[in-house]
Design a protein around this motif. Structure first.
Motif, short mmCIF file in Angstrom:
data_model
loop_
_atom_site.label_atom_id
_atom_site.label_comp_id
_atom_site.label_asym_id
_atom_site.label_seq_id
_atom_site.Cartn_x
_atom_site.Cartn_y
_atom_site.Cartn_z
N GLU A 74 -33.51 32.62 -19.75
CA GLU A 74 -35.02 32.75 -19.70
C GLU A 74 -35.38 33.97 -18.93
O GLU A 74 -34.76 34.29 -18.03
CB GLU A 74 -35.66 31.64 -19.12
CG GLU A 74 -35.35 30.23 -19.72
CD GLU A 74 -36.19 29.38 -19.09
OE1 GLU A 74 -37.18 29.37 -18.48
OE2 GLU A 74 -35.65 28.22 -19.03
N ASN A 75 -35.96 34.88 -19.52
CA ASN A 75 -36.62 36.09 -18.79
C ASN A 75 -35.25 36.90 -18.59
O ASN A 75 -35.30 37.67 -17.49
CB ASN A 75 -37.49 35.88 -17.66
CG ASN A 75 -38.64 35.08 -18.11
OD1 ASN A 75 -39.27 35.60 -18.98
ND2 ASN A 75 -39.11 34.25 -17.16
N GLY A 76 -34.37 37.05 -19.49
CA GLY A 76 -33.11 37.70 -19.12
C GLY A 76 -32.23 37.33 -18.13
O GLY A 76 -31.21 38.06 -17.98
N THR A 133 -30.07 30.60 -16.76
CA THR A 133 -30.81 29.69 -15.96
C THR A 133 -30.00 28.18 -16.04
O THR A 133 -30.06 27.26 -15.19
CB THR A 133 -32.16 29.34 -16.49
OG1 THR A 133 -32.09 28.98 -17.94
CG2 THR A 133 -33.14 30.39 -16.39
N LYS A 134 -28.95 28.01 -16.99
CA LYS A 134 -28.19 26.88 -17.25
C LYS A 134 -26.81 27.30 -17.73
O LYS A 134 -26.87 28.12 -18.73
CB LYS A 134 -29.37 25.86 -18.17
CG LYS A 134 -28.37 24.57 -17.99
CD LYS A 134 -29.35 23.76 -18.97
CE LYS A 134 -28.97 22.30 -19.06
NZ LYS A 134 -29.76 21.33 -19.71
N LEU A 149 -18.55 26.65 -23.78
CA LEU A 149 -19.72 27.14 -22.61
C LEU A 149 -20.84 27.31 -23.29
O LEU A 149 -20.83 27.78 -24.42
CB LEU A 149 -19.40 28.27 -21.77
CG LEU A 149 -18.19 28.37 -20.90
CD1 LEU A 149 -17.77 29.57 -20.42
CD2 LEU A 149 -18.42 27.32 -19.74
N TYR A 150 -21.96 26.69 -22.81
CA TYR A 150 -23.51 26.74 -23.30
C TYR A 150 -24.19 27.59 -22.17
O TYR A 150 -23.98 26.94 -21.15
CB TYR A 150 -24.14 25.55 -23.69
CG TYR A 150 -25.23 25.12 -23.92
CD1 TYR A 150 -25.85 25.60 -24.94
CD2 TYR A 150 -26.28 24.80 -22.80
CE1 TYR A 150 -27.30 25.64 -25.34
CE2 TYR A 150 -27.71 24.72 -23.14
CZ TYR A 150 -28.13 25.03 -24.39
OH TYR A 150 -29.29 25.08 -24.55
N PHE A 151 -24.93 28.59 -22.59
CA PHE A 151 -25.88 29.04 -21.78
C PHE A 151 -27.16 29.02 -22.20
O PHE A 151 -27.55 29.26 -23.15
CB PHE A 151 -25.50 30.72 -21.51
CG PHE A 151 -24.12 30.94 -21.26
CD1 PHE A 151 -23.74 31.08 -19.58
CD2 PHE A 151 -23.06 31.07 -21.98
CE1 PHE A 151 -22.38 31.15 -19.26
CE2 PHE A 151 -21.78 31.42 -21.65
CZ PHE A 151 -21.46 31.34 -20.49
#
Length: 60
Positions: A34-36, A39-40, A29-31
């Motif tokens: 952004e800003n805690g 987002t993806k 899995l890739y995460f």
């Protein structure tokens, strides 16, 4: 704007078919964060291993 942070997680999906055959599929899995906040999310796995599982399930 700063670039997003990222994180990876590797795992193995394991199971047993009704025939008793054990199966295992390597996955990752890739995460992007952004800003805690996440987002993806993307998931990668070996399609050859999944194809073998589907074939085994279809043959019975």
């Amino acid at each position: 704007m700063t670039p997003p942070s990222c994180a990876y997680q590797q795992h193995v999906v394991r199971g047993v078919l009704s025939s008793g055959e054990e199966i295992a599929v390597d996955a990752c899995l890739y995460f992007e964060i952004e800003n805690g906040r996440i987002t993806k999310v993307e998931e990668y796995f070996d399609p050859g291993a999944v194809t073998a599982i589907v074939t085994a399930l279809q043959s019975g």
